[in-house]
Design a protein around this motif. Structure first.
Motif, PDB file in Angstrom:
ATOM      1  N   THR A  10       9.576  25.520 -41.935  1.00 23.79           N
ATOM      2  CA  THR A  10       9.056  26.757 -42.525  1.00 23.79           C
ATOM      3  C   THR A  10       7.822  27.234 -41.770  1.00 23.79           C
ATOM      4  O   THR A  10       7.641  28.448 -41.555  1.00 23.79           O
ATOM      5  N   LEU A  11       6.961  26.321 -41.357  1.00 23.34           N
ATOM      6  CA  LEU A  11       5.770  26.712 -40.593  1.00 23.34           C
ATOM      7  C   LEU A  11       6.161  27.362 -39.264  1.00 23.34           C
ATOM      8  O   LEU A  11       5.547  28.350 -38.830  1.00 23.34           O
ATOM      9  N   GLY A 118      18.494  34.289 -48.551  1.00 22.83           N
ATOM     10  CA  GLY A 118      19.805  34.079 -47.954  1.00 22.83           C
ATOM     11  C   GLY A 118      20.213  32.612 -47.932  1.00 22.83           C
ATOM     12  O   GLY A 118      19.427  31.708 -48.237  1.00 22.83           O
ATOM     13  N   SER A 119      21.463  32.367 -47.556  1.00 24.25           N
ATOM     14  CA  SER A 119      21.975  30.998 -47.525  1.00 24.25           C
ATOM     15  C   SER A 119      21.277  30.152 -46.465  1.00 24.25           C
ATOM     16  O   SER A 119      21.085  28.943 -46.646  1.00 24.25           O
ATOM     17  N   ILE A 126      16.923  22.808 -47.653  1.00 25.41           N
ATOM     18  CA  ILE A 126      17.461  21.596 -48.274  1.00 25.41           C
ATOM     19  C   ILE A 126      17.737  20.529 -47.210  1.00 25.41           C
ATOM     20  O   ILE A 126      17.408  19.351 -47.385  1.00 25.41           O
ATOM     21  N   GLN A 127      18.331  20.933 -46.100  1.00 23.40           N
ATOM     22  CA  GLN A 127      18.619  19.984 -45.020  1.00 23.40           C
ATOM     23  C   GLN A 127      17.340  19.342 -44.498  1.00 23.40           C
ATOM     24  O   GLN A 127      17.295  18.138 -44.225  1.00 23.40           O
ATOM     25  N   GLU A 135      17.546  22.132 -37.724  1.00 24.58           N
ATOM     26  CA  GLU A 135      18.315  22.994 -36.827  1.00 24.58           C
ATOM     27  C   GLU A 135      18.558  24.373 -37.423  1.00 24.58           C
ATOM     28  O   GLU A 135      18.386  25.398 -36.754  1.00 24.58           O
ATOM     29  N   LEU A 136      18.982  24.422 -38.692  1.00 20.56           N
ATOM     30  CA  LEU A 136      19.255  25.718 -39.322  1.00 20.56           C
ATOM     31  C   LEU A 136      17.979  26.552 -39.434  1.00 20.56           C
ATOM     32  O   LEU A 136      18.002  27.775 -39.226  1.00 20.56           O
ATOM     33  N   LEU A 137      16.865  25.921 -39.757  1.00 21.32           N
ATOM     34  CA  LEU A 137      15.615  26.665 -39.879  1.00 21.32           C
ATOM     35  C   LEU A 137      15.138  27.172 -38.520  1.00 21.32           C
ATOM     36  O   LEU A 137      14.479  28.213 -38.444  1.00 21.32           O
ATOM     37  N   MET A 138      15.480  26.471 -37.438  1.00 24.51           N
ATOM     38  CA  MET A 138      15.132  26.968 -36.103  1.00 24.51           C
ATOM     39  C   MET A 138      15.945  28.227 -35.774  1.00 24.51           C
ATOM     40  O   MET A 138      15.422  29.193 -35.200  1.00 24.51           O
ATOM     41  N   VAL A 139      17.228  28.196 -36.148  1.00 24.73           N
ATOM     42  CA  VAL A 139      18.065  29.388 -35.961  1.00 24.73           C
ATOM     43  C   VAL A 139      17.515  30.541 -36.804  1.00 24.73           C
ATOM     44  O   VAL A 139      17.402  31.678 -36.345  1.00 24.73           O
ATOM     45  N   LYS A 140      17.166  30.226 -38.054  1.00 17.41           N
ATOM     46  CA  LYS A 140      16.619  31.246 -38.951  1.00 17.41           C
ATOM     47  C   LYS A 140      15.309  31.816 -38.408  1.00 17.41           C
ATOM     48  O   LYS A 140      15.057  33.021 -38.500  1.00 17.41           O
TER      49      LYS A 140
END
Length: 241
Positions: A10-11, A118-119, A126-127, A135-140
């Protein structure tokens, strides 16, 4: 007790939004009134399509749950004055910072809703909380950084300050998932994402000037959809017994 996973993803996401917002604010100075108007319309259309895409993922069997969540959420939000409180706090913050931006609160709320319901937000946070996987947060973060350029160009500096509720909401999910992973099932994630999609649709319609929808007062629906879905599942189980 498991060690708390700090929301590093998140940061990083927040840093990407700050960078994108600063670029967008710089570009805003170069745009004429006509260019800003067409940019605003383009952002509104993009937000509307994003919301529709998310909302359509809800299973048909949960449609009544979604509608009831929106109705009850709107009534609760109106009763406690969520919109008025958010506007007051936004105006106080804008005045304290002497930004002189009349769209400050709108930009902050719009950006927060787009970035955080969003998802990718829910699943990614959560991951990170459960597995330490970012990984998902880096894409986000990469997506939000690009989107924030357009948003800040159209809605101003409030987009940059959306990182504050982002830290509380998205970072809070990461921390909560560390200690209460059973709360975040695939079904709950999908329902929250679909409900968020409806709220994002409302923002898109408001940006386009086709409807005046008080999105902030509807936000309790994001919590109610979880509660009502569990009530619905228990009733279905009882009826089948």
């Amino acid at each position: 007790m498991r060690k708390v996973q700090w929301p590093i993803g998140t940061l990083i996401n927040m840093a990407a939004v700050v960078a994108g917002s600063l670029i967008g604010l710089g570009l805003e100075q170069l745009f004429s009134a006509e260019m800003k108007n067409i940019l605003f319309q383009a952002v509104g259309l993009g937000v509307l399509i994003m919301g529709i895409s998310m909302a359509l993922k809800i299973p048909d069997s949960y449609m009544v749950v979604l509608i009831m969540s929106l109705i009850l959420g709107g009534l609760i939000g109106q009763a406690v004055g969520l919109s008025a409180t958010a506007e007051f706090l936004g105006n106080r913050l804008e005045a304290a910072l002497t930004l002189g931006d009349p769209r400050f609160t709108e930009g902050l709320v719009t950006a927060f809703m787009i970035f955080c319901v969003g998802s990718l937000t829910v699943v990614g946070a959560i991951q990170e909380g459960i597995e330490g996987n970012r990984e998902l947060l880096m894409v986000k973060a990469a997506i939000d950084g690009m989107v924030s350029i357009a948003l800040a160009s159209a809605l101003g500096v409030g987009v940059l300050f959306s990182i504050v509720p982002m830290l509380l909401f998205q970072g809070g999910i990461t921390v909560l998932a560390t200690v209460s992973r059973q709360l975040f099932t695939e079904e709950i994630t999908r329902l929250v994402s679909a409900t968020g999609g409806v709220l994002i649709m409302a923002i898109g319609l408001s940006l386009l000037g086709t409807a005046e929808i008080d999105v902030i007062n509807l936000m309790p629906a994001l919590i109610l959809v979880v509660v009502l879905s569990r009530v619905r599942n228990k009733l279905v189980t009882l009826l089948r017994a």
